[in-house]
Design a protein around this motif. Structure first.
Motif, PDB file in Angstrom:
ATOM      1  N   LEU A 124       0.788  -1.179  -0.034  1.00  0.00           N
ATOM      2  CA  LEU A 124       0.034   0.037   0.046  1.00  0.00           C
ATOM      3  C   LEU A 124       0.698   1.314  -0.086  1.00  0.00           C
ATOM      4  N   LEU A 125       1.809   1.139   0.933  1.00  0.00           N
ATOM      5  CA  LEU A 125       2.907   2.280   1.028  1.00  0.00           C
ATOM      6  C   LEU A 125       3.472   2.606  -0.559  1.00  0.00           C
ATOM      7  N   GLU A 126       4.054   1.604  -1.108  1.00  0.00           N
ATOM      8  CA  GLU A 126       4.585   1.621  -2.361  1.00  0.00           C
ATOM      9  C   GLU A 126       3.623   2.388  -3.263  1.00  0.00           C
ATOM     10  N   ARG A 127       2.181   1.930  -3.402  1.00  0.00           N
ATOM     11  CA  ARG A 127       1.278   2.606  -4.268  1.00  0.00           C
ATOM     12  C   ARG A 127       1.068   4.086  -3.809  1.00  0.00           C
ATOM     13  N   LEU A 128       0.991   4.132  -2.666  1.00  0.00           N
ATOM     14  CA  LEU A 128       0.712   5.711  -2.226  1.00  0.00           C
ATOM     15  C   LEU A 128       1.987   6.593  -2.658  1.00  0.00           C
ATOM     16  N   ALA A 129       3.124   5.992  -2.583  1.00  0.00           N
ATOM     17  CA  ALA A 129       4.386   6.896  -2.851  1.00  0.00           C
ATOM     18  C   ALA A 129       4.171   7.606  -4.368  1.00  0.00           C
ATOM     19  N   ALA A 130       3.562   6.830  -5.172  1.00  0.00           N
ATOM     20  CA  ALA A 130       3.426   6.975  -6.742  1.00  0.00           C
ATOM     21  C   ALA A 130       2.146   7.984  -6.808  1.00  0.00           C
ATOM     22  N   GLU A 131       1.565   8.207  -5.749  1.00  0.00           N
ATOM     23  CA  GLU A 131       0.076   9.167  -5.927  1.00  0.00           C
ATOM     24  C   GLU A 131       0.264  10.565  -5.324  1.00  0.00           C
ATOM     25  N   ASP A 132      -0.347  11.367  -6.039  1.00  0.00           N
ATOM     26  CA  ASP A 132      -0.474  12.677  -5.418  1.00  0.00           C
ATOM     27  C   ASP A 132      -1.688  12.706  -4.545  1.00  0.00           C
ATOM     28  N   LEU A 133      -1.331  13.069  -3.234  1.00  0.00           N
ATOM     29  CA  LEU A 133      -2.412  12.769  -2.101  1.00  0.00           C
ATOM     30  C   LEU A 133      -2.736  14.415  -1.825  1.00  0.00           C
ATOM     31  N   GLY A 134      -2.622  15.183  -2.462  1.00  0.00           N
ATOM     32  CA  GLY A 134      -3.258  16.654  -2.355  1.00  0.00           C
ATOM     33  C   GLY A 134      -2.978  16.990  -0.806  1.00  0.00           C
ATOM     34  N   GLY A 135      -1.963  17.031  -0.402  1.00  0.00           N
ATOM     35  CA  GLY A 135      -1.541  17.614   1.058  1.00  0.00           C
ATOM     36  C   GLY A 135      -1.752  16.760   1.985  1.00  0.00           C
ATOM     37  N   ARG A 136      -2.274  15.588   2.002  1.00  0.00           N
ATOM     38  CA  ARG A 136      -2.722  14.955   2.894  1.00  0.00           C
ATOM     39  C   ARG A 136      -1.410  14.097   3.340  1.00  0.00           C
ATOM     40  N   SER A 137      -1.401  13.850   4.820  1.00  0.00           N
ATOM     41  CA  SER A 137      -0.125  13.089   5.292  1.00  0.00           C
ATOM     42  C   SER A 137      -0.563  11.665   5.628  1.00  0.00           C
ATOM     43  N   ILE A 138       0.418  10.632   5.558  1.00  0.00           N
ATOM     44  CA  ILE A 138       0.192   9.296   5.845  1.00  0.00           C
ATOM     45  C   ILE A 138       1.307   9.093   6.871  1.00  0.00           C
ATOM     46  N   PHE A 139       0.582   8.639   8.211  1.00  0.00           N
ATOM     47  CA  PHE A 139       1.407   8.338   9.240  1.00  0.00           C
ATOM     48  C   PHE A 139       1.279   6.750   9.358  1.00  0.00           C
ATOM     49  N   ALA A 140       2.278   6.218   8.811  1.00  0.00           N
ATOM     50  CA  ALA A 140       2.520   4.749   8.874  1.00  0.00           C
ATOM     51  C   ALA A 140       3.410   4.063   9.877  1.00  0.00           C
ATOM     52  N   VAL A 141       2.920   2.787  10.211  1.00  0.00           N
ATOM     53  CA  VAL A 141       3.690   2.135  11.405  1.00  0.00           C
ATOM     54  C   VAL A 141       3.490   0.716  10.714  1.00  0.00           C
ATOM     55  N   PRO A 142       4.416   0.397   9.838  1.00  0.00           N
ATOM     56  CA  PRO A 142       4.095  -1.285   9.412  1.00  0.00           C
ATOM     57  C   PRO A 142       4.457  -2.012  10.405  1.00  0.00           C
ATOM     58  N   ILE A 143       5.258  -1.904  11.549  1.00  0.00           N
ATOM     59  CA  ILE A 143       5.449  -3.023  12.521  1.00  0.00           C
ATOM     60  C   ILE A 143       5.359  -2.334  13.636  1.00  0.00           C
ATOM     61  N   VAL A 144       4.279  -2.390  14.252  1.00  0.00           N
ATOM     62  CA  VAL A 144       3.791  -1.921  15.575  1.00  0.00           C
ATOM     63  C   VAL A 144       4.517  -2.783  16.765  1.00  0.00           C
ATOM     64  N   ASN A 145       4.617  -3.952  16.486  1.00  0.00           N
ATOM     65  CA  ASN A 145       5.241  -4.886  17.722  1.00  0.00           C
ATOM     66  C   ASN A 145       6.655  -5.467  17.109  1.00  0.00           C
ATOM     67  N   PRO A 146       7.555  -4.713  16.986  1.00  0.00           N
ATOM     68  CA  PRO A 146       8.601  -5.440  16.306  1.00  0.00           C
ATOM     69  C   PRO A 146       9.319  -6.586  17.186  1.00  0.00           C
ATOM     70  N   ASP A 147       9.275  -6.606  18.701  1.00  0.00           N
ATOM     71  CA  ASP A 147       9.795  -7.606  19.412  1.00  0.00           C
ATOM     72  C   ASP A 147       8.897  -8.935  19.017  1.00  0.00           C
ATOM     73  N   GLY A 148       7.714  -8.620  18.896  1.00  0.00           N
ATOM     74  CA  GLY A 148       6.948  -9.936  18.663  1.00  0.00           C
ATOM     75  C   GLY A 148       7.301 -10.576  17.405  1.00  0.00           C
ATOM     76  N   LEU A 149       7.501  -9.538  16.260  1.00  0.00           N
ATOM     77  CA  LEU A 149       7.851 -10.219  14.852  1.00  0.00           C
ATOM     78  C   LEU A 149       9.024 -10.944  15.024  1.00  0.00           C
ATOM     79  N   LEU A 150      10.028 -10.421  15.656  1.00  0.00           N
ATOM     80  CA  LEU A 150      11.411 -11.086  15.968  1.00  0.00           C
ATOM     81  C   LEU A 150      11.209 -12.387  16.418  1.00  0.00           C
ATOM     82  N   ARG A 151      10.304 -12.526  17.429  1.00  0.00           N
ATOM     83  CA  ARG A 151      10.119 -13.812  17.811  1.00  0.00           C
ATOM     84  C   ARG A 151       9.512 -14.741  16.980  1.00  0.00           C
ATOM     85  N   VAL A 152       8.350 -14.290  16.102  1.00  0.00           N
ATOM     86  CA  VAL A 152       7.938 -15.120  15.337  1.00  0.00           C
ATOM     87  C   VAL A 152       8.908 -15.372  14.264  1.00  0.00           C
TER      88      VAL A 152
END
Ligand SMILES: [Zn+2]
Length: 257
Positions: free
Chosen positions: A37-65
């Motif tokens: 989705l971020l890759e797609r959004l990076a190529a779009e004109d968002l008209g001044g809208r900001s995107i606040f993205a946290v793809p991995i909210v739980n990095p410690d959990g992901l490392l464990r998985v």
């Protein structure tokens, strides 16, 4: 800088869409979809809208998985390094927990107080002065588009608008449409406190959707039945992610219902 409660600020401040994923570390398809989705959004004109993205909210959990997968250890992992379910730790309906929630809390902890966990606190802090009107959180694998409330049985004031967007995303998410409903209905009427969508809606006034990406595709292979990672992820993530991206794109970009 004039900041009202809940981050409401001057009218001219740019609107922000919040995108979260990887809160529950086994739900890897959410992260995959988020990055596409971020890759797609990076190529779009968002008209001044900001995107606040946290793809991995739980990095410690992901490392464990990842570590478990690498050594072939079949473990169910839901919390952060301290065993707290981050999606019960946001400051939303926290003191309304009933008996069922407290019993469930014995299995997966909601934390000692709202935003007790650094992952949740960091998000709350970073968003405190933003004007958020859209929020998307990517989970898996219920094949559903869910909207607030989770902590109450009463519909939210803007339920109709939420429902319209949820239905739109649900229809576009897969060849067989996802279900669309409030979180509390999805949870069989069991109220849950501390969810991100309730916090983003109640605190920030954002239209908030939680997408349960993909459906359990366990099939009849015993090897998948005993592998927790397979419970939450499609067999072919590359097939699922692109369609999910297109389904959520209008909502994320701030389109009207
Ligand atoms: Zn989840």
């Amino acid at each position: 800088d004039r900041r009202g409660p809940g981050g409401a600020g001057p009218r001219e401040r740019a609107r922000t869409t919040v995108i979260l994923s990887g809160i529950h570390p086994l739900e890897w398809i959410g992260v995959e979809t988020h990055l596409a989705l971020l890759e797609r959004l990076a190529a779009e004109d968002l008209g001044g809208r900001s995107i606040f993205a946290v793809p991995i909210v739980n990095p410690d959990g992901l490392l464990r998985v990842e570590m478990n997968l690498r050594v072939g250890r079949r473990r169910y992992v839901r919390g952060n390094a301290r065993g707290v379910d981050l999606n019960r730790n946001f400051d939303a309906g926290w003191y309304e927990r009933g008996l069922v929630q407290r019993l469930v809390g014995l299995v997966s902890s909601p934390g000692s107080r709202p935003a007790s966990e650094p992952e949740v606190e960091a998000i709350a802090h970073a968003l405190s002065s933003r004007r958020i009107d859209r929020a998307l959180s990517l989970h898996s694998a219920g094949g559903a588009v869910l909207y607030p409330p989770a902590h109450s049985l009463w519909p939210v004031a803007d339920a109709a608008e939420h429902r319209a967007f949820a239905l739109r995303v649900a229809r576009a998410a897969d060849r067989r449409p996802y279900r669309a409903m409030s979180y509390v209905r999805f949870a069989w009427g069991i109220r849950k406190a501390g969810l991100e969508i309730d916090w983003l809606h109640d605190r920030h006034g954002a239209l908030s959707l939680l997408v349960e990406c993909s459906r359990g595709e366990l099939g009849l292979r015993p090897s998948r039945l005993v592998e927790p990672f397979a419970w939450f992820n499609p067999r072919k993530p590359d097939d699922a992610a692109p369609q999910l991206v297109e389904a959520v794109l209008p909502f994320v970009r701030g389109a009207r219902a």
